[in-house]
Design an enzyme around this catalytic site. Sequence first.
Site, PDB file in Angstrom:
ATOM      1  N   TYR A 111       0.839  -1.212   0.000  1.00  0.00           N
ATOM      2  CA  TYR A 111       0.000   0.000   0.000  1.00  0.00           C
ATOM      3  C   TYR A 111       0.869   1.256   0.000  1.00  0.00           C
ATOM      4  CZ  TYR A 111      -3.919   3.032   1.427  1.00  0.00           C
ATOM      5  OH  TYR A 111      -4.882   4.012   1.489  1.00  0.00           O
ATOM      6  N   LYS A 126       1.088   4.123  -2.923  1.00  0.00           N
ATOM      7  CA  LYS A 126       0.659   5.517  -2.694  1.00  0.00           C
ATOM      8  C   LYS A 126       1.829   6.491  -2.845  1.00  0.00           C
ATOM      9  CE  LYS A 126      -3.721   4.709  -1.835  1.00  0.00           C
ATOM     10  NZ  LYS A 126      -4.795   5.195  -2.718  1.00  0.00           N
TER      11      LYS A 126
END
Length: 276
Positions: free
Chosen positions: A174, A178
Amino acid sequence: MMQQNEVARTAVERPLNGKVAVVTGAGQGIGLGIAEALFAQGASVMLADIDGELVRAAAAGLAASKSDSDSDDRRQALAMVTDVASQAAVASLFDHVMSQLGRVDIVVNNAGMISKTPTIDLTEAQFQRVLDVNLKGVLFGCQEAARRMGGHGGSIINIASVAAHASAPETAAYSVSKSAVLALTRVMAVEWGARNIRVNSVSPTGVDTAMGAALRARDPEGFSRRARRVPLQRAAQVADIANAVLFFASDAAGFVTGQDLLVDGGLMLQNPGFVV
Ligand SMILES: NC(=O)c1ccc[n+]([C@@H]2O[C@H](COP(=O)([O-])OP(=O)(O)OC[C@H]3O[C@@H](n4cnc5c(N)ncnc54)[C@H](O)[C@@H]3O)[C@@H](O)[C@H]2O)c1
């Protein structure tokens, strides 16, 4: 002067009247809040989500919120089932936007997923899927949008996360996805500035959505500990994120590109090791 039998018109001047917006991951949570905010400001909105039932209900809810008495209100809220990890599906989404709504001005690449796993156990498939949705999905959304923004330009807003700015355990895929969204956003901002396409990102802290609830279920104490440390002393709401998106979408941000806006109540300002 109005004739006695003339129908009273109640057209409302909204700042995004006549604009067309696309929001991915708009079936629920932050994406739905963003779609509602853009629609309330006058834009027609194409809501895209991998979950057909959710996104059709979301678009129907928006369309039903229109007042019958305003005959000048031409806003539309439409739904399309789309897996943003598929380049072909994203191209079809934007073809559909052009055929149904005629143009595209605002694109919010919001669809995303998280997979919390100790990095030592992270499988290639888990890592790949998170990158496919959170990073390649954003790339495809930006490319297909830019190809259709033509001479008039537009505003693209990518939803990143505080995870692009600070490290939390078990979020390798993640956080990488991002962080890369921020870099990608800056590169596209530089490349497309001459075409008046602005590309910015918004980095939310934890919001109480389906994704937020899943994280809280795993670590209830961590979630409430973080909420207590927010300088503005409250949890983020979907509307806080939608308002940041509205700024980037609006003419008020006409000279702003390649920027990331943290919407975190000041959380990221604090370094526990920093004492003066
Ligand atoms: N909720 C938070 O705490 C938080 C914090 C920071 C950033 N974010 C980011 O905000 C965005 C929205 O998060 P949310 O909390 O509303 O999540 P959510 O899980 O509540 O909603 C995400 C939506 O995206 C859709 N989606 C998932 N994969 C998709 C795909 N491949 N193609 C199309 N749609 C897909 C889901 O069906 C769902 O409707 C995400 O990018 C997330 O990473 C969320």
